[in-house]
Scaffold this motif. Structure first.
Motif, PDB file in Angstrom:
ATOM      1  N   ILE A   1       0.857  -1.190   0.000  1.00 52.50           N
ATOM      2  CA  ILE A   1       0.000   0.000   0.000  1.00 52.50           C
ATOM      3  C   ILE A   1       0.889   1.234   0.000  1.00 52.50           C
ATOM      4  O   ILE A   1       1.558   1.539   0.991  1.00 52.50           O
ATOM      5  CB  ILE A   1      -0.935   0.031   1.222  1.00 52.50           C
ATOM      6  CG1 ILE A   1      -1.771  -1.255   1.309  1.00 52.50           C
ATOM      7  CG2 ILE A   1      -1.845   1.258   1.156  1.00 52.50           C
ATOM      8  CD1 ILE A   1      -2.651  -1.334   2.534  1.00 52.50           C
TER       9      ILE A   1
ATOM     10  N   GLY B   1       1.256   5.556  -1.220  1.00 55.98           N
ATOM     11  CA  GLY B   1       0.429   6.751  -1.339  1.00 55.98           C
ATOM     12  C   GLY B   1       1.116   7.939  -0.705  1.00 55.98           C
ATOM     13  O   GLY B   1       2.052   7.782   0.082  1.00 55.98           O
TER      14      GLY B   1
ATOM     15  N   SER C   1      -2.776  10.515   3.238  1.00 51.67           N
ATOM     16  CA  SER C   1      -3.798   9.987   2.322  1.00 51.67           C
ATOM     17  C   SER C   1      -4.726   8.970   2.968  1.00 51.67           C
ATOM     18  O   SER C   1      -5.737   8.596   2.380  1.00 51.67           O
ATOM     19  CB  SER C   1      -3.131   9.354   1.099  1.00 51.67           C
ATOM     20  OG  SER C   1      -2.241   8.322   1.483  1.00 51.67           O
TER      21      SER C   1
ATOM     22  N   LYS D   1      -3.485   5.909   4.316  1.00 47.81           N
ATOM     23  CA  LYS D   1      -2.931   4.569   4.102  1.00 47.81           C
ATOM     24  C   LYS D   1      -3.028   3.704   5.351  1.00 47.81           C
ATOM     25  O   LYS D   1      -3.367   2.518   5.271  1.00 47.81           O
ATOM     26  CB  LYS D   1      -1.447   4.664   3.693  1.00 47.81           C
ATOM     27  CG  LYS D   1      -1.174   5.430   2.427  1.00 47.81           C
ATOM     28  CD  LYS D   1       0.299   5.403   2.049  1.00 47.81           C
ATOM     29  CE  LYS D   1       1.194   6.042   3.074  1.00 47.81           C
ATOM     30  NZ  LYS D   1       0.988   7.517   3.181  1.00 47.81           N
ATOM     31  N   SER D   2      -2.721   4.298   6.498  1.00 48.49           N
ATOM     32  CA  SER D   2      -2.674   3.511   7.734  1.00 48.49           C
ATOM     33  C   SER D   2      -4.031   2.938   8.097  1.00 48.49           C
ATOM     34  O   SER D   2      -4.149   1.773   8.498  1.00 48.49           O
ATOM     35  CB  SER D   2      -2.137   4.369   8.888  1.00 48.49           C
ATOM     36  OG  SER D   2      -0.801   4.747   8.652  1.00 48.49           O
TER      37      SER D   2
ATOM     38  N   ALA E   1      -4.725   0.041   5.846  1.00 47.49           N
ATOM     39  CA  ALA E   1      -3.911  -1.123   6.189  1.00 47.49           C
ATOM     40  C   ALA E   1      -4.465  -1.835   7.421  1.00 47.49           C
ATOM     41  O   ALA E   1      -4.514  -3.076   7.468  1.00 47.49           O
ATOM     42  CB  ALA E   1      -2.464  -0.693   6.433  1.00 47.49           C
TER      43      ALA E   1
ATOM     44  N   ASP F   1       8.133   3.390   5.294  1.00 42.23           N
ATOM     45  CA  ASP F   1       8.310   4.830   5.348  1.00 42.23           C
ATOM     46  C   ASP F   1       9.671   5.109   5.984  1.00 42.23           C
ATOM     47  O   ASP F   1       9.932   4.687   7.118  1.00 42.23           O
ATOM     48  CB  ASP F   1       7.203   5.487   6.172  1.00 42.23           C
ATOM     49  CG  ASP F   1       7.300   7.000   6.162  1.00 42.23           C
ATOM     50  OD1 ASP F   1       8.279   7.529   6.724  1.00 42.23           O
ATOM     51  OD2 ASP F   1       6.399   7.661   5.598  1.00 42.23           O
TER      52      ASP F   1
ATOM     53  N   ILE G   1       3.366  -1.009   3.939  1.00 44.09           N
ATOM     54  CA  ILE G   1       2.703   0.276   3.734  1.00 44.09           C
ATOM     55  C   ILE G   1       3.667   1.428   3.979  1.00 44.09           C
ATOM     56  O   ILE G   1       4.466   1.388   4.925  1.00 44.09           O
ATOM     57  CB  ILE G   1       1.489   0.409   4.681  1.00 44.09           C
ATOM     58  CG1 ILE G   1       0.985   1.847   4.721  1.00 44.09           C
ATOM     59  CG2 ILE G   1       1.791  -0.095   6.061  1.00 44.09           C
ATOM     60  CD1 ILE G   1      -0.139   2.115   5.685  1.00 44.09           C
TER      61      ILE G   1
ATOM     62  N   GLY H   1       5.128   5.666   2.343  1.00 38.80           N
ATOM     63  CA  GLY H   1       5.172   6.677   1.311  1.00 38.80           C
ATOM     64  C   GLY H   1       6.540   6.855   0.686  1.00 38.80           C
ATOM     65  O   GLY H   1       6.747   7.805  -0.073  1.00 38.80           O
TER      66      GLY H   1
ATOM     67  N   VAL I   1      -2.317   1.864  -4.608  1.00 42.65           N
ATOM     68  CA  VAL I   1      -1.943   3.258  -4.376  1.00 42.65           C
ATOM     69  C   VAL I   1      -3.170   4.003  -3.881  1.00 42.65           C
ATOM     70  O   VAL I   1      -4.190   4.041  -4.569  1.00 42.65           O
ATOM     71  CB  VAL I   1      -1.403   3.933  -5.654  1.00 42.65           C
ATOM     72  CG1 VAL I   1      -1.058   5.396  -5.362  1.00 42.65           C
ATOM     73  CG2 VAL I   1      -0.184   3.199  -6.191  1.00 42.65           C
ATOM     74  N   VAL I   2      -3.067   4.580  -2.688  1.00 44.33           N
ATOM     75  CA  VAL I   2      -4.169   5.359  -2.134  1.00 44.33           C
ATOM     76  C   VAL I   2      -4.132   6.753  -2.748  1.00 44.33           C
ATOM     77  O   VAL I   2      -3.122   7.449  -2.691  1.00 44.33           O
ATOM     78  CB  VAL I   2      -4.061   5.447  -0.599  1.00 44.33           C
ATOM     79  CG1 VAL I   2      -5.186   6.317  -0.045  1.00 44.33           C
ATOM     80  CG2 VAL I   2      -4.125   4.047   0.002  1.00 44.33           C
TER      81      VAL I   2
ATOM     82  N   MET J   1     -11.789   2.898  -0.997  1.00 46.78           N
ATOM     83  CA  MET J   1     -11.219   2.635   0.321  1.00 46.78           C
ATOM     84  C   MET J   1     -12.295   2.223   1.307  1.00 46.78           C
ATOM     85  O   MET J   1     -12.138   1.268   2.073  1.00 46.78           O
ATOM     86  CB  MET J   1     -10.492   3.882   0.841  1.00 46.78           C
ATOM     87  CG  MET J   1      -9.170   4.175   0.161  1.00 46.78           C
ATOM     88  SD  MET J   1      -8.425   5.702   0.782  1.00 46.78           S
ATOM     89  CE  MET J   1      -8.178   5.291   2.502  1.00 46.78           C
TER      90      MET J   1
END
Length: 307
Positions: free
Chosen positions: A9, A11, A15, A17-18, A21, A36, A99, A101, A197-198, A295
């Motif tokens: 994941i 993004g 955005s 993402k967490s 996930a 990250d 996950i 960025g 991709v978020v 989402m």
């Protein structure tokens, strides 16, 4: 979907993402693994928006806050760490949910690292010393003379990457950009993962990032910054590039107001989001892009929707 396939994941920052996930992890018994580059640091939980303890109680998390800001943590080190984490999760029958960025982490994971040769110690020492003694603009001009191909791809203020390019060119006679174009060995083949991709509208991302930063301040980000100042870190360490750190350090030193530091951080975060979006659209066009409605659908219907 096969049990051993990982879910990736990516993004831009802020955005959501967490949250996505965690919802997927709950539905499939997954373990969330960090991709990250700033959330690896133990001392920067709040300023890097690392998952909070309440999130970690919902689903297992790996590679968050596991190194000190004093370490020069690299993508190569992360790749070794994530390989071990994926192996452990699969061995326990779980689903790895990776996950973050940091695009370079995902590139290394799915395409491999370029085979740049080891740099002799004497060359590395020379350029690291030069980085301490010479202005970054002078180093950049040196790179332009020696390796204009790589220089054109770097920001003139990016001291760490400029020095890396200089030492690679001196050691090999080949531009770093050319080494980076050579294929590596991916850790995950296309059959072994699903890439998501978020995606959110840019203005929505900006607003969410501003709100999140205000929340960081209320939750104690300034205390983290005071700790970082007391550690007197080498300014070229990766952790010193965390968004908001430099303005808030100036604030806690009494050089600028909190309002000024907040404005600078929000500005820098917008620039970062734009760079992330550009990179994602260039490099992850083949992944499944998830809009806000999708989402929510994934959160409702769980893991099967991703399949």
């Amino acid at each position: 979907m096969e049990q051993n396939r990982a879910i990736l994941i990516a993004g831009p920052t802020a955005s959501g993402k967490s949250a996505l996930a965690i919802a997927i992890a709950k539905s499939c018994g997954g373990t969330i693994i960090n991709a990250d580059s700033m959330q690896v640091y133990a001392e920067l939980r709040i300023l890097t928006a690392r998952p909070m303890p309440a999130d970690e109680e919902i689903a297992p998390h790996r590679l968050y806050g596991h190194v000190s800001v004093t370490q020069n943590y690299s993508v190569a080190t992360w790749l070794k760490d994530v390989e071990a984490a994926i192996r452990d999760v699969r061995a326990s029958g779980g689903v790895p949910i990776i996950i973050g960025g940091t695009g370079l982490y995902f590139m290394a994971l799915t395409r491999g690292l370029s085979p740049v040769p080891s740099i002799p110690d004497e060359i590395r020492r020379y350029w690291r010393q030069a980085a301490c003694e010479r202005p970054v603009g002078e180093l950049y001009q040196e790179l332009c003379r020696r390796d204009p191909i790589t220089a054109a791809r770097l920001r003139e203020s990016d001291r760490q990457r400029i020095v890396r390019a200089l030492e690679v060119y001196e050691a090999t006679g080949t531009p770093l950009a050319q080494w980076q174009e050579k294929p590596g060995t991916p850790l995950l083949s296309p059959e072994e993962y699903v890439g998501l991709v978020v995606d959110r509208p840019r203005e929505d991302l900006y607003a969410r990032a501003d709100t999140r930063f205000a929340q960081m301040i209320s939750e104690g980000a300034l205390e983290e910054v005071v700790l970082m100042r007391s550690m007197q870190l080498d300014p070229d360490l990766p952790a010193t590039r965390a968004l908001g750190l430099a303005p808030l350090m100036a604030c806690t030193a009494g050089e600028i107001s909190l309002e000024e530091a907040s404005g600078l951080t929000c500005r820098d975060t917008r620039h970062y989001i734009r760079r992330q979006l550009t990179w994602l659209r260039r490099n992850m066009i083949s992944w499944k892009w998830i809009q806000t409605k999708e989402m929510e659908q994934i959160k409702r219907s769980g893991f099967s929707f991703v399949d």
